[in-house]
Design an enzyme around this catalytic site. Sequence first.
Site, PDB file in Angstrom:
ATOM      1  N   HIS A  70     -34.532  61.695  38.641  1.00  0.00           N
ATOM      2  CA  HIS A  70     -33.491  62.334  37.601  1.00  0.00           C
ATOM      3  C   HIS A  70     -32.253  62.166  37.859  1.00  0.00           C
ATOM      4  O   HIS A  70     -31.869  61.788  38.996  1.00  0.00           O
ATOM      5  CB  HIS A  70     -34.371  63.789  37.581  1.00  0.00           C
ATOM      6  CG  HIS A  70     -33.955  64.661  38.958  1.00  0.00           C
ATOM      7  ND1 HIS A  70     -32.852  65.176  39.079  1.00  0.00           N
ATOM      8  CD2 HIS A  70     -34.858  64.797  39.774  1.00  0.00           C
ATOM      9  CE1 HIS A  70     -32.891  65.928  40.239  1.00  0.00           C
ATOM     10  NE2 HIS A  70     -34.027  65.586  40.629  1.00  0.00           N
ATOM     11  N   CYS A  83     -37.493  65.449  45.070  1.00  0.00           N
ATOM     12  CA  CYS A  83     -37.241  64.473  43.967  1.00  0.00           C
ATOM     13  C   CYS A  83     -36.218  63.668  44.384  1.00  0.00           C
ATOM     14  O   CYS A  83     -35.208  63.926  45.349  1.00  0.00           O
ATOM     15  CB  CYS A  83     -37.028  65.172  42.728  1.00  0.00           C
ATOM     16  SG  CYS A  83     -38.400  65.875  41.954  1.00  0.00           S
TER      17      CYS A  83
END
Length: 530
Positions: free
Chosen positions: A430, A449
Amino acid sequence: MLKAATIVLLLLLLFPACKNAQRGNDNVIARPVNTAHLKNTPLPIDASLLEEAPKNVQAFYAANGTTTLWTDKADRLALQEAINDIVTDGLMPSDYNIAYLKEFEALTAISEEECMRYDILMTESFGKLASHLFKGKLKPSGVYYDWALSPKKIEVNTLLTEALKDHSIKEVVARCRPRHVIYGSLRESLAYLNNLPDDKDIPQIKITKSVTLNDSTATVGIIKQRLAYWGDLDASASAGTIYDKATSKAVKKFQERHGIVADGSVNNRTADALNFSRNARKEQVIANLERWRWFPYDFGEKAIVVNIPNYRLAVVENNKDTVATYNVVVGKADRRSPVLHSVLSGLVLNPTWTVPPTYLRKDLTPAAIKDTAHFAHLNMKIYRGDKEIPVAEWDSLKPDHYVYVQSPGSHNSLGQIKFNFRNGFSVYLHDTNHREYFKKPYRALSSGCVRVQDPLKLAGYVLDKEDAGWTKEKLDELLATTDTQNVGLKKTTHVHQLYWTAWMDKGGLQFRNDIYSLDKMLYDKLRSQR
């Protein structure tokens, strides 16, 4: 029929040497009969000898008439050579019965049963060797808890049948090695390290402040010794204790090889890297070789490959062509980015962010208990089931009874875009609202992440392959609406999050910080298990 006395007289006449020996010594030494030819003779194997063998070995012999099959000496010696050669892979020949195989081959007086045992041992050794080279000696799940790669499969009996039929033992074993260029470079790295002289007499570097150009201390002399040892400084320039331009240039080269900001000065980070011993680097390379045997055999036609310790993402096509690279931020040491393989399933533009359990426990709850205004600061909504509740009704004693969702916008932790792929860790690629992190040399800063520095460029690459009329202008237009939109993907883009801290390229030996302390753990298990 000749009487016994006549036979003895005849033997003495025919073999006078025996007669003379008998006069000097009444004890005649019987010479063992040479039965080495039995190793080259197909022999029916006693079923009882296979009872303790692995099932694949039993199946191999059952499919081949339950007879000895290693009847060609060249094949037997080729197996020994292949076993000895696996030291270049960081494996140990002793794990593959090399000593016993050599002893059996050297026997000239060998029984049929020993021939059978020898044959079975060779089959077991071949299978173990081929399997370890293809998919690793250890099971990743027995070493790391956050490793999600599909197990690689190998048909060792099929390979052995081919190898014996074509007398191609070494060639078939070699085919079991990973074909990736990096694996080959790691084998070269290990050979290079093995050929370096012992470095135990070079002192450790101890500094209290950075060493820079024109400094002159005894420490500079040690720095030069270590730079010369690793080949970054020419030996002819290693004398003296002045930190001159040649030394600064050599330090920059060393820093580039170790993923350190190449400023030419020796700070604590550079000193620590210089202090690594040759043996420690060998252990690091051996651990990386094993991990490469776990990694996918094929990255896929189009792949996003993240090397976690290097904080880099590469877009790779056809397993070899790197078409773009990106800086990334990865998980902290206590919230590791997992090693995995998946496929992109879709993009989310202007995503919301649902708080994961670890972040809730370690970050959001402690901050909200101090001040519930923290929810508003993060533009965070609180839900019980499908119902949004006011902050005033939030029960700080039961924080895990709620779902927390951050609205889209510039403040959102996922930034403007999110790349989804299926996995069991609730992680994804992301954007981020903390782009300043990409300027930091140490970038293990996320909650698991992977944050991408230029995610819109990466999205453009992915969408460009979709045959759906995607353009940069169209993407910008959708992002400008600030509405959350899901974009499904039809074309396959593989995602590989991998972990390697050592390799060799045109810049020489490359090492990176073992940010999750995975190398030593793996090396120790490799050496402790057979």
